[in-house]
Design an enzyme around this catalytic site. Sequence first.
Site, PDB file in Angstrom:
ATOM      1  N   ARG A   1     -14.764 -15.033 -11.146  1.00 62.96           N
ATOM      2  CA  ARG A   1     -14.339 -13.731 -11.125  1.00 62.96           C
ATOM      3  C   ARG A   1     -15.621 -12.696 -11.593  1.00 62.96           C
ATOM      4  O   ARG A   1     -15.670 -11.632 -10.603  1.00 62.96           O
ATOM      5  CB  ARG A   1     -13.435 -13.316 -12.735  1.00 62.96           C
ATOM      6  CG  ARG A   1     -12.323 -13.659 -12.692  1.00 62.96           C
ATOM      7  CD  ARG A   1     -11.277 -13.057 -13.357  1.00 62.96           C
ATOM      8  NE  ARG A   1     -10.051 -14.291 -13.906  1.00 62.96           N
ATOM      9  CZ  ARG A   1      -9.351 -13.743 -12.903  1.00 62.96           C
ATOM     10  NH1 ARG A   1      -9.048 -13.250 -11.828  1.00 62.96           N
ATOM     11  NH2 ARG A   1      -8.247 -14.455 -13.354  1.00 62.96           N
TER      12      ARG A   1
ATOM     13  N   HIS B   1       0.911   0.764 -12.825  1.00 61.82           N
ATOM     14  CA  HIS B   1       2.197  -0.443 -13.575  1.00 61.82           C
ATOM     15  C   HIS B   1       3.633  -0.576 -13.375  1.00 61.82           C
ATOM     16  O   HIS B   1       3.860   0.918 -14.306  1.00 61.82           O
ATOM     17  CB  HIS B   1       1.468  -0.947 -15.170  1.00 61.82           C
ATOM     18  CG  HIS B   1       2.613  -1.922 -15.482  1.00 61.82           C
ATOM     19  ND1 HIS B   1       1.348  -3.240 -14.992  1.00 61.82           N
ATOM     20  CD2 HIS B   1       3.114  -2.632 -16.764  1.00 61.82           C
ATOM     21  CE1 HIS B   1       2.324  -4.366 -15.795  1.00 61.82           C
ATOM     22  NE2 HIS B   1       3.316  -3.567 -16.578  1.00 61.82           N
TER      23      HIS B   1
ATOM     24  N   GLN C   1      10.048   6.074  -7.631  1.00 53.26           N
ATOM     25  CA  GLN C   1       9.309   7.531  -8.841  1.00 53.26           C
ATOM     26  C   GLN C   1       7.871   7.414  -9.168  1.00 53.26           C
ATOM     27  O   GLN C   1       7.099   8.469  -9.269  1.00 53.26           O
ATOM     28  CB  GLN C   1       9.768   7.121 -10.348  1.00 53.26           C
ATOM     29  CG  GLN C   1      11.371   7.825 -10.196  1.00 53.26           C
ATOM     30  CD  GLN C   1      11.363   8.872  -9.530  1.00 53.26           C
ATOM     31  OE1 GLN C   1      11.294   9.776  -9.726  1.00 53.26           O
ATOM     32  NE2 GLN C   1      12.080   9.126  -8.509  1.00 53.26           N
ATOM     33  N   GLU C   2       7.187   5.199  -8.347  1.00 49.60           N
ATOM     34  CA  GLU C   2       6.076   6.238  -8.338  1.00 49.60           C
ATOM     35  C   GLU C   2       5.280   6.751  -7.575  1.00 49.60           C
ATOM     36  O   GLU C   2       4.420   6.548  -7.526  1.00 49.60           O
ATOM     37  CB  GLU C   2       5.554   4.040  -7.980  1.00 49.60           C
ATOM     38  CG  GLU C   2       5.892   3.225  -9.164  1.00 49.60           C
ATOM     39  CD  GLU C   2       5.435   1.760  -8.686  1.00 49.60           C
ATOM     40  OE1 GLU C   2       4.701   1.619  -8.894  1.00 49.60           O
ATOM     41  OE2 GLU C   2       5.824   0.416  -9.142  1.00 49.60           O
TER      42      GLU C   2
ATOM     43  N   ILE D   1      -6.838  -9.339 -11.462  1.00 49.24           N
ATOM     44  CA  ILE D   1      -7.357  -9.264 -13.422  1.00 49.24           C
ATOM     45  C   ILE D   1      -8.628  -8.967 -13.316  1.00 49.24           C
ATOM     46  O   ILE D   1      -9.471  -9.819 -12.258  1.00 49.24           O
ATOM     47  CB  ILE D   1      -6.913 -10.634 -14.702  1.00 49.24           C
ATOM     48  CG1 ILE D   1      -5.295 -10.419 -14.779  1.00 49.24           C
ATOM     49  CG2 ILE D   1      -7.428  -9.958 -15.425  1.00 49.24           C
ATOM     50  CD1 ILE D   1      -5.615 -12.101 -15.316  1.00 49.24           C
TER      51      ILE D   1
ATOM     52  N   GLU E   1      -8.516  -3.863 -22.168  1.00 50.21           N
ATOM     53  CA  GLU E   1      -6.803  -4.841 -22.910  1.00 50.21           C
ATOM     54  C   GLU E   1      -6.448  -4.772 -21.590  1.00 50.21           C
ATOM     55  O   GLU E   1      -6.184  -3.760 -21.124  1.00 50.21           O
ATOM     56  CB  GLU E   1      -6.534  -4.603 -24.002  1.00 50.21           C
ATOM     57  CG  GLU E   1      -5.607  -5.795 -24.393  1.00 50.21           C
ATOM     58  CD  GLU E   1      -5.403  -5.289 -25.925  1.00 50.21           C
ATOM     59  OE1 GLU E   1      -3.914  -5.787 -25.888  1.00 50.21           O
ATOM     60  OE2 GLU E   1      -5.815  -4.104 -26.089  1.00 50.21           O
ATOM     61  N   LEU E   2      -5.434  -5.780 -20.749  1.00 52.75           N
ATOM     62  CA  LEU E   2      -4.619  -5.328 -19.155  1.00 52.75           C
ATOM     63  C   LEU E   2      -3.774  -4.834 -19.567  1.00 52.75           C
ATOM     64  O   LEU E   2      -2.594  -5.018 -20.715  1.00 52.75           O
ATOM     65  CB  LEU E   2      -4.057  -7.085 -19.241  1.00 52.75           C
ATOM     66  CG  LEU E   2      -2.982  -7.529 -18.115  1.00 52.75           C
ATOM     67  CD1 LEU E   2      -4.074  -6.797 -16.479  1.00 52.75           C
ATOM     68  CD2 LEU E   2      -3.246  -8.694 -18.248  1.00 52.75           C
TER      69      LEU E   2
ATOM     70  N   GLY F   1       1.173  -1.290   0.122  1.00 51.88           N
ATOM     71  CA  GLY F   1       0.086   0.025  -0.441  1.00 51.88           C
ATOM     72  C   GLY F   1       1.252   1.072   0.508  1.00 51.88           C
ATOM     73  O   GLY F   1       0.206   2.213   0.191  1.00 51.88           O
ATOM     74  N   SER F   2       1.961   1.589  -0.434  1.00 51.38           N
ATOM     75  CA  SER F   2       2.931   2.625  -0.419  1.00 51.38           C
ATOM     76  C   SER F   2       2.641   3.417  -1.265  1.00 51.38           C
ATOM     77  O   SER F   2       2.376   4.295  -1.344  1.00 51.38           O
ATOM     78  CB  SER F   2       3.798   1.914  -0.780  1.00 51.38           C
ATOM     79  OG  SER F   2       4.462   1.790  -2.157  1.00 51.38           O
TER      80      SER F   2
HETATM   81  C1  GAR Z   1       3.626  -1.112  -7.496  1.00 47.61           C
HETATM   82  O1  GAR Z   1       5.011  -1.476  -7.145  1.00 47.61           O
HETATM   83  C2  GAR Z   1       3.079  -1.338  -8.315  1.00 47.61           C
HETATM   84  O2  GAR Z   1       3.054  -0.347  -9.624  1.00 47.61           O
HETATM   85  C3  GAR Z   1       3.304  -2.048  -8.706  1.00 47.61           C
HETATM   86  O3  GAR Z   1       2.516  -3.609  -8.089  1.00 47.61           O
HETATM   87  C4  GAR Z   1       3.050  -2.274  -6.332  1.00 47.61           C
HETATM   88  C5  GAR Z   1       2.499  -1.979  -5.438  1.00 47.61           C
HETATM   89  O4  GAR Z   1       3.593  -1.784  -3.871  1.00 47.61           O
HETATM   90  N1  GAR Z   1       1.790  -3.006  -9.256  1.00 47.61           N
HETATM   91  C6  GAR Z   1       1.661  -4.302 -10.536  1.00 47.61           C
HETATM   92  O5  GAR Z   1       2.457  -4.837 -10.648  1.00 47.61           O
HETATM   93  C7  GAR Z   1      -0.012  -4.485 -11.285  1.00 47.61           C
HETATM   94  N2  GAR Z   1       0.363  -5.367 -12.026  1.00 47.61           N
HETATM   95  P1  GAR Z   1       2.953  -0.871  -3.559  1.00 47.61           P
HETATM   96  O6  GAR Z   1       1.525  -2.004  -2.706  1.00 47.61           O
HETATM   97  O7  GAR Z   1       3.343  -0.603  -1.997  1.00 47.61           O
HETATM   98  O8  GAR Z   1       1.814   0.304  -3.654  1.00 47.61           O
END
Ligand code: GAR
Length: 198
Positions: A73, A117, A181-182, A100, A151-152, A16-17
């Site tokens: 799902r 992503h 960076q995210e 998904i 689309e994924l 959850g960061s």
């Molecule tokens: C992040 O790196 C995000 O980009 C990735 O999961 C991590 C979650 O980190 N997402 C995926 O891979 C989606 N396919 P977080 O829980 O610390 O935010």
Amino acid sequence: MASAQKNIVILISGSGSNMAAIARAADKEGWHGKWGAQVAAVISNRADAVGLELAQSLGIATAVVPHKDFASREAFDAELMARIDAHAPALVVLAGFMRILTPGFVQHYAGRLINIHPSLLPAFTGLNTHQRAIDAGCKVAGATVHEVTAELDHGATLAQAVVPVLPGDTAETLAARVLTQEHLIFPQAVRGFFERKA
Ligand code: GAR
């Protein structure tokens, strides 16, 4: 001048960061006062997601919808939609949500569903993005915030960040560099969503 309430619901599966980065930016930058925008709830498909406690420590309501409790799902997504829609969200944010989603779910939130992503899309959709970038000999890697379509890992790009791939990098060291960076581009993309709506 605050306009009508604009709830953000964030879906997580793990630490959850990114969720926390968005919630902290909302608080620090006064999104509620500017646009009525606030993180109303954090929902996880896993009861053991560390991010749930983090959300609670930030004063955000949490809920768990365990995907394993559902036979399909479609059934899982129907319950998830009900829990999300209880907050009448202006925006639904996938922040490390590792499921998904069905086309019906994506359609229901069309125009108000975004994802992060950990790759420079359109490269490396799917899983294990960092190891695949290293194995491919990439000199740069990064992350992409994008609108979610059926689309994924497709849909319009809202923000991207680029980091170097350094000699000796492992998937873990590269992931950590990308994650810093995210935490910048994801709040930036959410802010941009509300700025465009204002
Ligand atoms: C992040 O790196 C995000 O980009 C990735 O999961 C991590 C979650 O980190 N997402 C995926 O891979 C989606 N396919 P977080 O829980 O610390 O935010």
